[in-house]
Design a protein around this motif. Structure first.
Motif, PDB file in Angstrom:
ATOM      1  N   GLN A 169      38.675  25.108   2.858  1.00  9.30           N
ATOM      2  CA  GLN A 169      37.876  25.972   3.731  1.00  9.30           C
ATOM      3  C   GLN A 169      36.568  25.313   4.171  1.00  9.30           C
ATOM      4  O   GLN A 169      35.988  24.518   3.430  1.00  9.30           O
ATOM      5  CB  GLN A 169      37.507  27.279   3.013  1.00  9.30           C
ATOM      6  CG  GLN A 169      38.644  28.069   2.453  1.00  9.30           C
ATOM      7  CD  GLN A 169      39.601  28.612   3.478  1.00  9.30           C
ATOM      8  OE1 GLN A 169      40.764  28.838   3.180  1.00  9.30           O
ATOM      9  NE2 GLN A 169      39.121  28.811   4.703  1.00  9.30           N
ATOM     10  N   SER A 170      36.143  25.697   5.354  1.00 14.42           N
ATOM     11  CA  SER A 170      34.790  25.380   5.794  1.00 14.42           C
ATOM     12  C   SER A 170      33.852  26.335   5.064  1.00 14.42           C
ATOM     13  O   SER A 170      34.032  27.554   5.124  1.00 14.42           O
ATOM     14  CB  SER A 170      34.661  25.559   7.312  1.00 14.42           C
ATOM     15  OG  SER A 170      33.326  25.427   7.714  1.00 14.42           O
ATOM     16  N   SER A 173      32.207  29.388   6.901  1.00 14.13           N
ATOM     17  CA  SER A 173      33.042  30.360   7.616  1.00 14.13           C
ATOM     18  C   SER A 173      33.260  31.637   6.811  1.00 14.13           C
ATOM     19  O   SER A 173      33.099  31.661   5.582  1.00 14.13           O
ATOM     20  CB  SER A 173      34.412  29.744   7.931  1.00 14.13           C
ATOM     21  OG  SER A 173      35.183  29.630   6.746  1.00 14.13           O
ATOM     22  N   ASP A 190      35.914  20.193   7.137  1.00 11.18           N
ATOM     23  CA  ASP A 190      35.118  20.341   8.357  1.00 11.18           C
ATOM     24  C   ASP A 190      35.703  21.363   9.326  1.00 11.18           C
ATOM     25  O   ASP A 190      35.006  21.869  10.191  1.00 11.18           O
ATOM     26  CB  ASP A 190      34.991  18.993   9.075  1.00 11.18           C
ATOM     27  CG  ASP A 190      34.161  18.001   8.267  1.00 11.18           C
ATOM     28  OD1 ASP A 190      33.258  18.463   7.543  1.00 11.18           O
ATOM     29  OD2 ASP A 190      34.426  16.798   8.356  1.00 11.18           O
ATOM     30  N   GLY A 191      36.993  21.644   9.191  1.00 14.26           N
ATOM     31  CA  GLY A 191      37.615  22.580  10.121  1.00 14.26           C
ATOM     32  C   GLY A 191      39.063  22.838   9.771  1.00 14.26           C
ATOM     33  O   GLY A 191      39.599  22.328   8.771  1.00 14.26           O
ATOM     34  N   MET A 192      39.718  23.618  10.631  1.00 14.53           N
ATOM     35  CA  MET A 192      41.086  24.047  10.357  1.00 14.53           C
ATOM     36  C   MET A 192      42.068  22.877  10.320  1.00 14.53           C
ATOM     37  O   MET A 192      42.971  22.843   9.475  1.00 14.53           O
ATOM     38  CB  MET A 192      41.514  25.064  11.412  1.00 14.53           C
ATOM     39  CG  MET A 192      42.927  25.585  11.236  1.00 14.53           C
ATOM     40  SD  MET A 192      43.332  26.860  12.426  1.00 14.53           S
ATOM     41  CE  MET A 192      45.119  26.956  12.222  1.00 14.53           C
ATOM     42  N   ASN A 209      42.567  31.419   7.459  1.00 12.86           N
ATOM     43  CA  ASN A 209      42.001  31.305   8.805  1.00 12.86           C
ATOM     44  C   ASN A 209      42.461  32.496   9.638  1.00 12.86           C
ATOM     45  O   ASN A 209      43.155  33.387   9.139  1.00 12.86           O
ATOM     46  CB  ASN A 209      42.412  29.989   9.475  1.00 12.86           C
ATOM     47  CG  ASN A 209      41.334  29.457  10.400  1.00 12.86           C
ATOM     48  OD1 ASN A 209      40.959  30.105  11.363  1.00 12.86           O
ATOM     49  ND2 ASN A 209      40.827  28.266  10.090  1.00 12.86           N
TER      50      ASN A 209
END
Length: 283
Positions: A169-170, A173, A190-192, A209
């Motif tokens: 996970q970020s 978020s 850093d991201g999905m 997500n």
């Protein structure tokens, strides 16, 4: 004494008149400004309704750079779920639609300025300020948090199943916060895209997500050997619809009627499956 009294009376009377004038002037100016704004708003609303009633053109703001909702295909044609739903609504209304592509940060400002009549770009009215200023039509898609994991992993029967699992996970978020809430061990990313790679490599068990974002990935990469394990309950899902400035009540009613028809005749289901691989139009 008589003269002095006259001067005092005159001063008091003059002061009272000045005070009254000062008190009245801003109110009059404000009322006039409000009246002009209301007249301008009414005029704009009437113009949009008239165009719809007469089979005219509606202007719709969208990004054009946010797949699978609004983007350009290989032929450089504007398409996407939000775009095609809007075109279907326009067909039901008997009007033409002209899309005005703009940056996300300018989306609502363009709506305020009258550059377009409505916005189709997954805009959510999540703040009291937005809800006070804008209306959203009947949602054409619903989404919430979802858990993505390998197909072979059978450990998931409730959100509490995340306890002790590694979740990519970020940290900044909402989904990272959810993972912590359910006592998962967060693996920072850093991201999905990076999160999914860690899950595929076995360096993380899951990632949380947005459900639609995950479905978009699975639709593009059907051989990923990943699948959705958990989805947020209906009451936690958020809907997205066309956004208009408040005051367009008759227009809003027409759009809602068109959306209901598109739901009933299967158009929304068809478009959902085209862009996401399953029906996301129902809560």
């Amino acid at each position: 004494m008589i003269f002095r009294g006259f001067v005092q009376l005159t001063a008091i009377t003059t002061g009272a008149i000045l005070i009254a004038a000062c008190n009245q002037s801003p109110s009059t100016d404000t009322d006039a400004a409000n009246s002009e704004n209301n007249e301008a708003s009414t005029s704009a609303d009437s113009d949009l309704l008239q165009r719809i009633n007469n089979g005219g053109v509606i202007n719709v703001g969208t990004e054009g750079t946010y797949p699978p909702y609004t983007y350009h295909n290989e032929q450089n044609e504007l398409t996407g779920y939000d775009v095609e739903v809007t075109r279907a609504v326009a067909d039901k209304l008997g009007v033409s639609v002209e899309f005005k592509e703009t940056q996300w940060d300018a989306m609502l400002a363009g709506l305020d300025a009258g550059r377009f009549d409505m916005v189709a770009n997954q805009v959510s009215l999540t703040t009291p300020e937005r809800r006070a200023k804008y209306d959203v039509a009947e949602p054409y898609n619903w989404s919430g948090a979802a858990v993505l994991a390998p197909k072979s992993d059978s450990r998931f029967n409730a959100w509490e199943s995340l306890k002790g699992l590694k979740s990519a996970q970020s940290l900044s978020s909402n989904y990272g916060e959810m993972a912590i809430k359910y006592e998962a061990e967060v693996v920072p990313v850093d991201g999905m895209a990076q999160a999914i790679e860690l899950v595929k490599q076995g360096r993380a068990d899951v990632t949380l997500n947005d459900h639609l974002a995950i479905l978009d990935y699975l639709n593009k990469f059907p051989d990923s050997d990943l699948e959705v394990k958990l989805v947020a309950p209906a009451e936690e899902k958020r809907g997205s619809g066309l956004v208009l400035v408040k005051g367009n009540d008759e227009v809003l009613a027409k759009i809602n009627e068109a959306m209901t028809e598109l739901q009933a005749d299967g158009t929304l289901t068809k478009l959902s499956e085209q862009f996401f691989g399953e029906d996301v139009s129902k809560r």
